[in-house]
Enzyme design. Structure first.
Site, short mmCIF file in Angstrom:
data_model
loop_
_atom_site.label_atom_id
_atom_site.label_comp_id
_atom_site.label_asym_id
_atom_site.label_seq_id
_atom_site.Cartn_x
_atom_site.Cartn_y
_atom_site.Cartn_z
CB ALA A 1 16.82 6.22 2.10
CB VAL A 2 13.75 7.38 -1.91
CG1 VAL A 2 13.57 8.03 -3.35
CG2 VAL A 2 12.82 6.28 -1.94
CB VAL B 1 15.48 -5.78 8.47
CG1 VAL B 1 16.62 -6.84 8.72
CG2 VAL B 1 15.21 -5.56 6.94
CB CYS C 1 -7.06 30.96 0.98
SG CYS C 1 -8.03 30.81 -0.53
N GLY D 1 13.03 1.77 5.96
CA GLY D 1 14.04 2.55 6.13
C GLY D 1 15.08 2.65 4.98
C1 LIG Z 1 6.46 2.83 8.21
C2 LIG Z 1 6.93 1.40 8.28
C3 LIG Z 1 7.58 1.06 7.39
C4 LIG Z 1 8.13 1.50 6.11
O1 LIG Z 1 9.13 2.25 6.05
P1 LIG Z 1 9.90 2.65 4.74
O2 LIG Z 1 11.07 3.53 5.41
O3 LIG Z 1 8.86 3.52 4.09
O4 LIG Z 1 10.29 1.66 3.95
C5 LIG Z 1 7.95 -0.32 7.39
N1 LIG Z 1 7.69 -0.90 8.66
C6 LIG Z 1 7.06 -0.31 9.61
C7 LIG Z 1 6.74 -0.99 11.00
C8 LIG Z 1 6.65 0.87 9.49
O5 LIG Z 1 6.02 1.57 10.51
#
Ligand SMILES: *Cc1c(COP(=O)(O)O)cnc(C)c1O
EC number: 4.1.1.19
Length: 665
Positions: A324-325, A319, A533, A322
């Site tokens: 999130a935090v 999956v 700067c 994605g």
């Molecule tokens: C960047 C990336 C992730 C990591 O995503 P997160 O939202 O940081 O967990 C996982 N899989 C692929 C293919 C990605 O490019």
């Protein structure tokens, strides 16, 4: 009816304090209700929203210092302020990145526990095997820790390029852990991944581009290896926000449904359809809304069962990332937050996939997720100090004299007359008079001193108006910017471009909190300006419960006393994307592990020296020194420098080359 409570957020409170009956001002008795209570750590916790984004790792102790509990609820904590003091004594200057390996371990355990719980709850007849996307943080010590902490869960790695594959192959030694190979691939990448199976690695080559299908078929044939292949689908379900473009029909990665159908035909013709065992998708990072995740899982589950029914020996559903935090701790679908927790995430994936498979009587897949941000963000804290501040002139203006320029008298009169009834009008008058004063100066009718006086009067007006605005329930639109204009600037020993590039590039929010004095009211509102700067080298967006605030509450600096700030949740992406703008290099980094007696420093990674960053742009330190030496010799001969001065110049020059790129404070 009692008296209206006095609002406590006004400055001193002294002038509004009701005298007690004897008329004597009480000073040490908290008896009267209207004495502003002193500031508490709970108020700081609320102001900086620490519970929202920091639990269970960050909080405040009774001394008013920020503390870290690296093992979460399982106990043990460290005073961050004292830790920084102790590290400074070891010559680890600021800015300093402190990594807590225990937090990393806790994150991995948490993610696996959430999936285990979901699997039990929905009686999912399969398992979960996560992988860490190396691109989130490639630092060797972190990846090595991660692999070790992940062993009990067969936690694997995801590579998105040849160098990341090189890291994964050398580091991942957990039997059964997956090595997911994503990204653009050439023949060498694909061959390496396939050959890795001979070493016992469970490497899976995920086809992301149409061209890769044939390369994989050719490579497998010539090597005589039966590889495990996956395919990345371009879902129609779109992530929203910053990374929404990672999916959808025109996304950069993945195969469309017609392309997947073609790939199946190609593999079938090559007698390799049984090799296709994994479906992958990734709709973007920091997906704030659970409904977006659900839609994607639903679509992917249907693609998965269709692939299984078309003859591929499907075993894995990946999956992507994605998860999130919650950077602002608001628990909303705001881009800096998320409206779900890790358990909701796992539940929805497990339940949805189970249902889709059961409907068609198909065995469920091993579930894979590639969470990077959710694993790596919390483990590091960037500590930096404030070098100084700049405030607008706050002196009370002297009354103007008869003989002074009319414009100054007008400004003073405006200042004097400011009241609740006219503050808005007065604000516009003050602006107009100030602008007039500047044009008078530009045409030579006002001296430098007079211009200085005009500006001072203008700021005095602003300050007086601001005090009135602060008391009003409603702030007229045209006065909203006033506070921002009046704000202090805190100069910080940091490069935003190096240490928080996403804050500059995509306006990402990171919580920023003083590490001490949290039992003291932070009565200054400021923006932060970094060492570069570059006018973009600043931070003027901060987390807030509602939306974003443009000023951060901070404490006034005490002379000869450092003021430390911590930037939190920056453990994913920031380190590697940081750049060398103005040649500010990598910061010092320490790895701290909790021990029963306190802590232990596991690793120290010294930040770049000036010589190192100059080397990145092809300067050789010896050549540089030689050039200065020649110039001083010349100057000595010409008598424009003394021997002593020349020695001092050379010594300073050489010392700065071997030193840190940041300021010593
Ligand atoms: C960047 C990336 C992730 C990591 O995503 P997160 O939202 O940081 O967990 C996982 N899989 C692929 C293919 C990605 O490019």
């Amino acid at each position: 009816m009692g008296l209206e409570p006095i609002r406590e957020e006004t400055d001193t409170g002294a002038d509004r304090r009701a005298p007690n009956e004897s008329g004597v001002e009480e000073d040490d008795r908290p008896a009267a209700k209207d004495v502003a209570p002193s500031w508490t750590i709970e108020q700081s916790e609320e102001l900086y929203r620490i519970k929202g984004w920091g639990e269970p790792y960050f909080s405040i102790n009774a001394a008013g210092h920020a503390i870290v509990s690296p093992k979460g609820e399982r106990g043990g904590s460290l005073d961050l302020y004292e830790l920084v003091q102790a590290l400074k004594l070891r010559d680890l200057g600021l800015p300093l990145l402190i990594r807590f390996s225990d937090i990393l371990e806790d994150r991995i355990e948490r993610l696996n526990a959430c999936f285990a719980k979901a699997i039990a709850r929905y009686k999912y007849p399969g398992s979960y095997r996560g992988v860490f996307p190396i691109k989130c943080n490639q630092q060797r010590h972190l990846i090595e820790d991660l692999v070790r902490f992940g062993e009990p869960y067969q936690f694997g790695l995801e590579a998105g390029s040849k160098p990341e594959l090189a890291i994964a192959l050398a580091t991942l030694k957990t039997p059964g852990a997956l090595l997911i190979c994503n990204g653009y691939k050439d023949r060498a990448y694909i061959e390496t991944a396939m050959l890795a199976r001979r070493l016992g690695q469970t490497a899976i080559v995920v086809l992301e581009q149409v061209e890769e299908v044939q390369i994989a078929i050719d490579a497998a044939r010539s090597l005589g290896i039966d590889p495990v292949l996956g395919v990345r689908a371009k879902l129609t379900s779109k992530g929203i926000g910053r990374w929404g473009g990672s999916s959808g029909d025109r996304a950069k990665f993945g195969l469309t449904i017609p392309e997947i159908v073609r790939a199946i035909e190609q593999l079938e013709a090559a007698n390799m359809l049984h090799c296709l065992q994994l479906l992958h998708f990734h709709i973007g990072s920091q997906i704030s809304s659970i409904s977006v995740i659900k839609d994607a899982i639903r679509e992917a589950s249907q693609i998965y069962v269709s692939l299984a029914q078309s003859g591929a020996q499907m075993k894995y559903l990946d999956v992507g990332g994605g998860l999130a935090v919650d950077y602002d701790g608001s628990k909303t679908n705001f881009h800096a937050s998320k409206n779900y927790n890790m358990q909701n995430y796992a539940n929805d994936i497990v339940a949805e996939v189970k249902e889709a498979c059961q409907e068609r009587d198909l065995p469920v897949p091993t579930l894979i997720s590639e969470s990077g941000r959710a694993i790596a963000s919390h483990q590091s804290v960037l500590v930096f100090d404030v070098l100084g501040t700049s405030e607008v002139c706050t002196d009370l203006p002297e009354p103007t004299q008869e003989k002074e320029h009319l414009i100054l008298r007008n400004l003073y009169e405006t200042y004097r007359a400011i009241a609740v009834e006219n503050y808005q009008e007065a604000y516009h008058d003050a602006i107009q008079f100030k602008e007039e004063a500047i044009s008078l100066f530009n045409f030579g009718y006002l001296s430098l001193r007079e211009r200085a006086r005009a500006e001072q009067l203008y700021w005095a007006c602003c300050r007086k108006i601001q005090a009135i605005v602060g008391e009003q329930e409603y702030v007229p639109d045209d006065l909203e910017d006033l506070e921002k204009i009046m704000a202090s600037i805190y100069y910080v020993n940091l490069s935003v471009f190096q240490s928080a590039p996403d804050s500059w590039a995509i306006d990402q929010l990171f919580p920023i909190v003083p590490l001490h004095r949290l039992d003291e009211k932070p009565n200054i509102r400021a923006t932060l300006a970094d060492l570069t700067c570059d006018s973009d080298g600043k931070i003027d967006r901060f987390i807030d419960l509602l939306d974003v605030k443009s000023l951060l509450e901070l404490h006034p600096l005490h002379p000869d006393e450092p003021y430390y700030l911590g930037m939190f949740l920056g453990g994913a992406y920031q380190e590697i994307m940081g750049n060398l703008h103005n040649l500010f290099g990598d910061t010092n980094t320490v790895h701290i592990k909790l021990t029963p007696k306190g802590y232990q420093i596991e690793h120290v990674v010294k930040g770049d020296s000036v010589t190192e960053v100059l080397g990145y742009v092809q300067y050789d330190a010896e050549d540089l020194v030689e050039s200065i030496r020649k110039q001083t010799e010349q100057a000595l001969q010409e008598g424009t420098i003394t021997l002593q001065e020349s020695q001092r110049l050379l010594r300073n020059y050489e010392q700065s080359l071997s030193g840190y790129t940041y300021l010593n404070s």
